[in-house]
Design a protein around this motif. Structure first.
Motif, PDB file in Angstrom:
ATOM      1  N   GLN A 193       0.801  -1.222   0.000  1.00  0.00           N
ATOM      2  CA  GLN A 193       0.000   0.000   0.000  1.00  0.00           C
ATOM      3  C   GLN A 193       0.834   1.273   0.000  1.00  0.00           C
ATOM      4  OE1 GLN A 193      -0.660  -2.497   2.591  1.00  0.00           O
ATOM      5  NE2 GLN A 193      -1.934  -3.443   1.003  1.00  0.00           N
ATOM      6  N   THR A 194       2.136   1.152   0.201  1.00  0.00           N
ATOM      7  CA  THR A 194       2.966   2.339   0.415  1.00  0.00           C
ATOM      8  C   THR A 194       4.077   2.424  -0.621  1.00  0.00           C
ATOM      9  OG1 THR A 194       2.579   2.055   2.806  1.00  0.00           O
ATOM     10  CG2 THR A 194       4.289   3.626   2.122  1.00  0.00           C
ATOM     11  N   PRO A 195       4.045   3.451  -1.478  1.00  0.00           N
ATOM     12  CA  PRO A 195       5.122   3.610  -2.455  1.00  0.00           C
ATOM     13  C   PRO A 195       6.406   4.063  -1.782  1.00  0.00           C
ATOM     14  CG  PRO A 195       3.659   5.502  -2.546  1.00  0.00           C
ATOM     15  CD  PRO A 195       3.044   4.532  -1.564  1.00  0.00           C
ATOM     16  N   ALA A 196       7.498   3.887  -2.490  1.00  0.00           N
ATOM     17  CA  ALA A 196       8.800   4.269  -1.942  1.00  0.00           C
ATOM     18  C   ALA A 196       9.646   4.905  -3.031  1.00  0.00           C
ATOM     19  CB  ALA A 196       9.518   3.050  -1.368  1.00  0.00           C
ATOM     20  N   ILE A 197      10.451   5.852  -2.619  1.00  0.00           N
ATOM     21  CA  ILE A 197      11.475   6.408  -3.488  1.00  0.00           C
ATOM     22  C   ILE A 197      12.818   6.060  -2.855  1.00  0.00           C
ATOM     23  CG2 ILE A 197      12.441   8.470  -4.564  1.00  0.00           C
ATOM     24  CD1 ILE A 197       9.727   9.789  -4.300  1.00  0.00           C
ATOM     25  N   THR A 198      13.626   5.351  -3.588  1.00  0.00           N
ATOM     26  CA  THR A 198      14.923   4.955  -3.075  1.00  0.00           C
ATOM     27  C   THR A 198      15.886   6.124  -3.230  1.00  0.00           C
ATOM     28  OG1 THR A 198      14.493   2.654  -3.673  1.00  0.00           O
ATOM     29  CG2 THR A 198      16.779   3.276  -3.240  1.00  0.00           C
ATOM     30  N   THR A 199      16.372   6.631  -2.131  1.00  0.00           N
ATOM     31  CA  THR A 199      17.242   7.810  -2.155  1.00  0.00           C
ATOM     32  C   THR A 199      18.717   7.470  -1.964  1.00  0.00           C
ATOM     33  OG1 THR A 199      16.813   8.156   0.211  1.00  0.00           O
ATOM     34  CG2 THR A 199      15.403   9.336  -1.357  1.00  0.00           C
ATOM     35  N   SER A 200      19.009   6.211  -1.712  1.00  0.00           N
ATOM     36  CA  SER A 200      20.416   5.805  -1.642  1.00  0.00           C
ATOM     37  C   SER A 200      20.544   4.362  -2.099  1.00  0.00           C
ATOM     38  CB  SER A 200      20.975   5.959  -0.219  1.00  0.00           C
ATOM     39  OG  SER A 200      20.323   5.089   0.682  1.00  0.00           O
ATOM     40  N   LEU A 201      21.659   4.073  -2.724  1.00  0.00           N
ATOM     41  CA  LEU A 201      21.983   2.724  -3.180  1.00  0.00           C
ATOM     42  C   LEU A 201      23.364   2.367  -2.669  1.00  0.00           C
ATOM     43  CD1 LEU A 201      20.992   2.974  -6.957  1.00  0.00           C
ATOM     44  CD2 LEU A 201      19.886   1.481  -5.293  1.00  0.00           C
ATOM     45  N   ARG A 202      23.501   1.156  -2.171  1.00  0.00           N
ATOM     46  CA  ARG A 202      24.835   0.710  -1.816  1.00  0.00           C
ATOM     47  C   ARG A 202      25.649   0.448  -3.085  1.00  0.00           C
ATOM     48  NH1 ARG A 202      23.982  -3.497   3.232  1.00  0.00           N
ATOM     49  NH2 ARG A 202      22.666  -4.588   1.736  1.00  0.00           N
ATOM     50  N   GLY A 203      26.931   0.707  -2.995  1.00  0.00           N
ATOM     51  CA  GLY A 203      27.829   0.333  -4.072  1.00  0.00           C
ATOM     52  C   GLY A 203      28.151  -1.142  -3.986  1.00  0.00           C
ATOM     53  N   ILE A 204      28.991  -1.611  -4.902  1.00  0.00           N
ATOM     54  CA  ILE A 204      29.301  -3.045  -4.905  1.00  0.00           C
ATOM     55  C   ILE A 204      30.719  -3.273  -5.393  1.00  0.00           C
ATOM     56  CG2 ILE A 204      28.493  -3.469  -7.266  1.00  0.00           C
ATOM     57  CD1 ILE A 204      27.244  -6.118  -6.148  1.00  0.00           C
ATOM     58  N   LEU A 205      31.324  -4.333  -4.886  1.00  0.00           N
ATOM     59  CA  LEU A 205      32.628  -4.791  -5.351  1.00  0.00           C
ATOM     60  C   LEU A 205      32.543  -6.299  -5.574  1.00  0.00           C
ATOM     61  CD1 LEU A 205      35.690  -4.502  -5.863  1.00  0.00           C
ATOM     62  CD2 LEU A 205      36.022  -4.844  -3.397  1.00  0.00           C
ATOM     63  N   HIS A 206      32.798  -6.726  -6.811  1.00  0.00           N
ATOM     64  CA  HIS A 206      32.851  -8.150  -7.143  1.00  0.00           C
ATOM     65  C   HIS A 206      34.310  -8.570  -7.226  1.00  0.00           C
ATOM     66  CE1 HIS A 206      28.663  -8.319  -8.832  1.00  0.00           C
ATOM     67  NE2 HIS A 206      28.917  -7.064  -9.136  1.00  0.00           N
ATOM     68  N   THR A 207      34.647  -9.724  -6.682  1.00  0.00           N
ATOM     69  CA  THR A 207      35.977 -10.278  -6.904  1.00  0.00           C
ATOM     70  C   THR A 207      35.937 -11.776  -6.633  1.00  0.00           C
ATOM     71  OG1 THR A 207      38.340  -9.953  -6.483  1.00  0.00           O
ATOM     72  CG2 THR A 207      36.883  -9.967  -4.559  1.00  0.00           C
ATOM     73  N   GLU A 208      36.993 -12.448  -6.981  1.00  0.00           N
ATOM     74  CA  GLU A 208      37.136 -13.860  -6.635  1.00  0.00           C
ATOM     75  C   GLU A 208      38.613 -14.156  -6.435  1.00  0.00           C
ATOM     76  OE1 GLU A 208      37.173 -16.803 -10.245  1.00  0.00           O
ATOM     77  OE2 GLU A 208      35.511 -15.400 -10.557  1.00  0.00           O
ATOM     78  N   PHE A 209      38.893 -15.216  -5.696  1.00  0.00           N
ATOM     79  CA  PHE A 209      40.279 -15.592  -5.480  1.00  0.00           C
ATOM     80  C   PHE A 209      40.396 -17.104  -5.403  1.00  0.00           C
ATOM     81  CE2 PHE A 209      38.510 -15.311  -1.280  1.00  0.00           C
ATOM     82  CZ  PHE A 209      39.214 -16.191  -0.474  1.00  0.00           C
ATOM     83  N   THR A 210      41.554 -17.587  -5.799  1.00  0.00           N
ATOM     84  CA  THR A 210      41.818 -19.027  -5.836  1.00  0.00           C
ATOM     85  C   THR A 210      43.062 -19.343  -5.020  1.00  0.00           C
ATOM     86  OG1 THR A 210      40.843 -19.259  -8.041  1.00  0.00           O
ATOM     87  CG2 THR A 210      42.349 -20.993  -7.326  1.00  0.00           C
ATOM     88  N   ILE A 211      42.919 -20.293  -4.130  1.00  0.00           N
ATOM     89  CA  ILE A 211      44.044 -20.800  -3.342  1.00  0.00           C
ATOM     90  C   ILE A 211      44.574 -22.056  -4.027  1.00  0.00           C
ATOM     91  CG2 ILE A 211      44.813 -21.668  -1.106  1.00  0.00           C
ATOM     92  CD1 ILE A 211      43.900 -18.774  -0.992  1.00  0.00           C
ATOM     93  N   THR A 212      45.861 -22.101  -4.261  1.00  0.00           N
ATOM     94  CA  THR A 212      46.489 -23.269  -4.884  1.00  0.00           C
ATOM     95  C   THR A 212      47.506 -23.870  -3.916  1.00  0.00           C
ATOM     96  OG1 THR A 212      46.246 -22.333  -7.093  1.00  0.00           O
ATOM     97  CG2 THR A 212      47.845 -24.103  -6.839  1.00  0.00           C
ATOM     98  N   GLY A 213      47.435 -25.183  -3.762  1.00  0.00           N
ATOM     99  CA  GLY A 213      48.392 -25.900  -2.924  1.00  0.00           C
ATOM    100  C   GLY A 213      49.339 -26.711  -3.780  1.00  0.00           C
ATOM    101  N   ALA A 214      49.156 -28.025  -3.792  1.00  0.00           N
ATOM    102  CA  ALA A 214      50.009 -28.906  -4.591  1.00  0.00           C
ATOM    103  C   ALA A 214      49.795 -28.659  -6.087  1.00  0.00           C
ATOM    104  CB  ALA A 214      49.714 -30.362  -4.242  1.00  0.00           C
ATOM    105  N   ASP A 215      50.685 -29.181  -6.902  1.00  0.00           N
ATOM    106  CA  ASP A 215      50.588 -28.968  -8.339  1.00  0.00           C
ATOM    107  C   ASP A 215      49.628 -29.940  -9.016  1.00  0.00           C
ATOM    108  OD1 ASP A 215      52.012 -31.323  -8.251  1.00  0.00           O
ATOM    109  OD2 ASP A 215      53.828 -30.506  -9.198  1.00  0.00           O
ATOM    110  N   ARG A 216      48.939 -30.763  -8.209  1.00  0.00           N
ATOM    111  CA  ARG A 216      47.930 -31.692  -8.739  1.00  0.00           C
ATOM    112  C   ARG A 216      47.046 -32.125  -7.574  1.00  0.00           C
ATOM    113  NH1 ARG A 216      52.733 -35.817  -9.714  1.00  0.00           N
ATOM    114  NH2 ARG A 216      53.728 -33.785  -9.577  1.00  0.00           N
TER     115      ARG A 216
END
Length: 459
Positions: A193-216
């Motif tokens: 029943q209640t409209p809204a106006i969004t006055t702020s938006l969070r920013g965003i950071l995407h990333t990924e990382f890979t941990i490698t141990g042995a060579d197989r």
């Protein structure tokens, strides 16, 4: 010239035809993340351009490095110009077996609660919301013969995969796209029943990382107990990101976080959002963010760190007794206030590397991010939009923050120098990005009427 009431009557009379046009739009499987649907994305762009042309806008389909952008505009010499942004692409539909009906065969049904909804992928995000604006233009042109403001419509086809092509397009076409104010219909109502106006938006950071141990991959019987397991290392690093109070422990993470004014926090808290009301519908009950913050602060004005996916080792049926060679995590951080994505990305890399044990190395994927956005509370256009929405819904609109991110809104401010009014008509239970996505027909109908009022007020 006919007044707003006559235009609103035309919206009411044309509702069935509007829904038919929306259904045609929804039938196009424009999944931007999957190359197999590239032709469907092109079809959706052509459909949108044809719709804009039919409304009297000069419309073109523009090429980008990815999916095309659609631009439509009027040039009548009106005193003001608005830029409307939306997207024609949609999320993937997996898992398909959880849909009650085929996701690209729109279905209108009335539930046991008496409410009628349209079900399809994109019904709310964002084809249904875009269509509320287009149908408002249609009614205004039909009844008044012209629009109260000049309009530029910008529809992209990569929002659901991070809008990789849009910043360059925006920079290259900045002069053409400039306007007095930008409008976005990709957000939601406070409640039905209640409209809204969004006055702020969070920013965003995407990333990924890979941990490698042995060579197989290693035999877990022969090497177990002696060899590092990258999944264990990954899990320890991710677990260290939050302390027991929910605070993020990455050094410097909060350095640029500004506190919201107490008056704003009081107004938010007065809305009475509870964990039971917000989390209950998704099967949860306890707010898990920073324990010294209210729920509404946690989801609107505080930064976050989330793990979106972890993979490594054997993923097939049954057992395979290995110590995997690698383990990968995909993470996103929602940013607020003055947080700089590049600075946060560097701090996170330092955090991971500081916890890397012997015999392991880390590689990072590309970090992509956008800053948070805030609309000035004293914006005259914000006041006009609030008055228009109150006239339609009969309740005072709520000015809220959004936990989500629409990176292009920051570009509108930084590149084009304009503020954005985020006015959407989605509901929390619309199942956006999930199976059985839907859009309440009352929201669609009154959303269209709302845009008639807002556009008239902005003139």
């Amino acid at each position: 010239m006919a007044g707003v009431d006559e235009v609103l009557n035309a919206v009411d009379a044309g509702l069935d035809a509007s829904l038919a046009r929306l259904s045609d739009f929804l039938r196009i499987p424009s999944i931007s993340t999957d190359p197999a649907y590239a032709a469907a994305c092109r079809q959706a762009a052509d459909f949108a351009a044809e719709a804009l042309t039919g409304l009297g806008l000069a419309a073109t389909v523009r090429e980008t490095a990815g999916h095309p952008v659609v631009i439509g505009r009027t040039d009548t010499g009106a005193a003001r110009r608005v830029l409307f942004y939306g997207h024609y692409d949609v999320q993937p539909v997996d898992p398909l077996d959880l849909w009650d009906s085929p996701p690209f065969e729109p279905r209108i049904a009335t539930g046991t609660d008496g409410k009628t909804r349209i079900y399809a992928r994109g019904a709310c995000d964002d084809k249904g919301q875009v269509s509320t604006f287009l149908e408002a233009l249609r009614a205004l042109k039909t009844v008044q013969g012209k629009l109260p403001v000049d309009v530029t419509v910008l529809l992209e086809g990569e929002e659901e995969c991070g809008s990789p092509s849009l910043p360059a397009f925006l920079a290259a076409n900045a002069e053409e796209l400039k306007a007095d104010v930008a409008l976005v219909c990709d957000t939601g109502m406070w409640d039905p029943q209640t409209p809204a106006i969004t006055t702020s938006l969070r920013g965003i950071l995407h990333t990924e990382f890979t941990i490698t141990g042995a060579d197989r991959d290693l035999h877990s019987g022969l090497f177990g107990g002696a060899a590092r397991n990258p999944i264990h290392v990954l899990a320890r690093i991710l677990a260290a990101v939050h302390d027991d109070t929910g605070h993020i422990t990455i050094p410097g993470f909060y350095d640029d976080v500004a506190e919201m004014p107490q008056a704003v926090r009081d107004a938010w808290n007065a809305l009475g959002l509870t964990p039971e009301a917000f989390l209950g519908p998704v099967g949860l009950s306890v707010a898990a963010g920073e324990s010294d913050r209210s729920l509404i602060e946690q989801i609107q004005s505080r930064p976050t760190f989330e793990v979106n996916g972890i993979y490594g080792g054997y993923q097939g049926q049954g057992s395979k007794t290995i110590i995997p060679s690698t383990a990968t995590a995909k993470v996103t951080m929602r940013l607020v206030a003055n947080q700089d994505p590049a600075k946060i990305a560097a701090a996170f890399k330092d955090f991971v590397q500081a916890r890397l044990p012997a015999d392991c190395k880390v590689t990072f994927g590309k970090s992509e991010g956008s800053r948070a956005v805030l609309v000035p509370p004293d914006s005259p256009d914000l006041a006009k939009a609030r008055t228009a929405l109150q006239a339609e819904w009969g309740t005072t609109p709520v000015a809220i923050g959004s936990g989500g991110s629409i990176p292009i809104v920051g570009q509108f401010k930084n590149v084009l120098g304009m503020d954005t009014l985020l006015i959407g008509f989605g509901l929390d239970d619309d199942r956006v990005h999930s199976p059985n996505e839907k859009y309440d027909l009352t929201c669609f109908h009154k959303g269209t009427r709302s845009w008639v009022r807002v556009l008239s007020a902005l003139a």
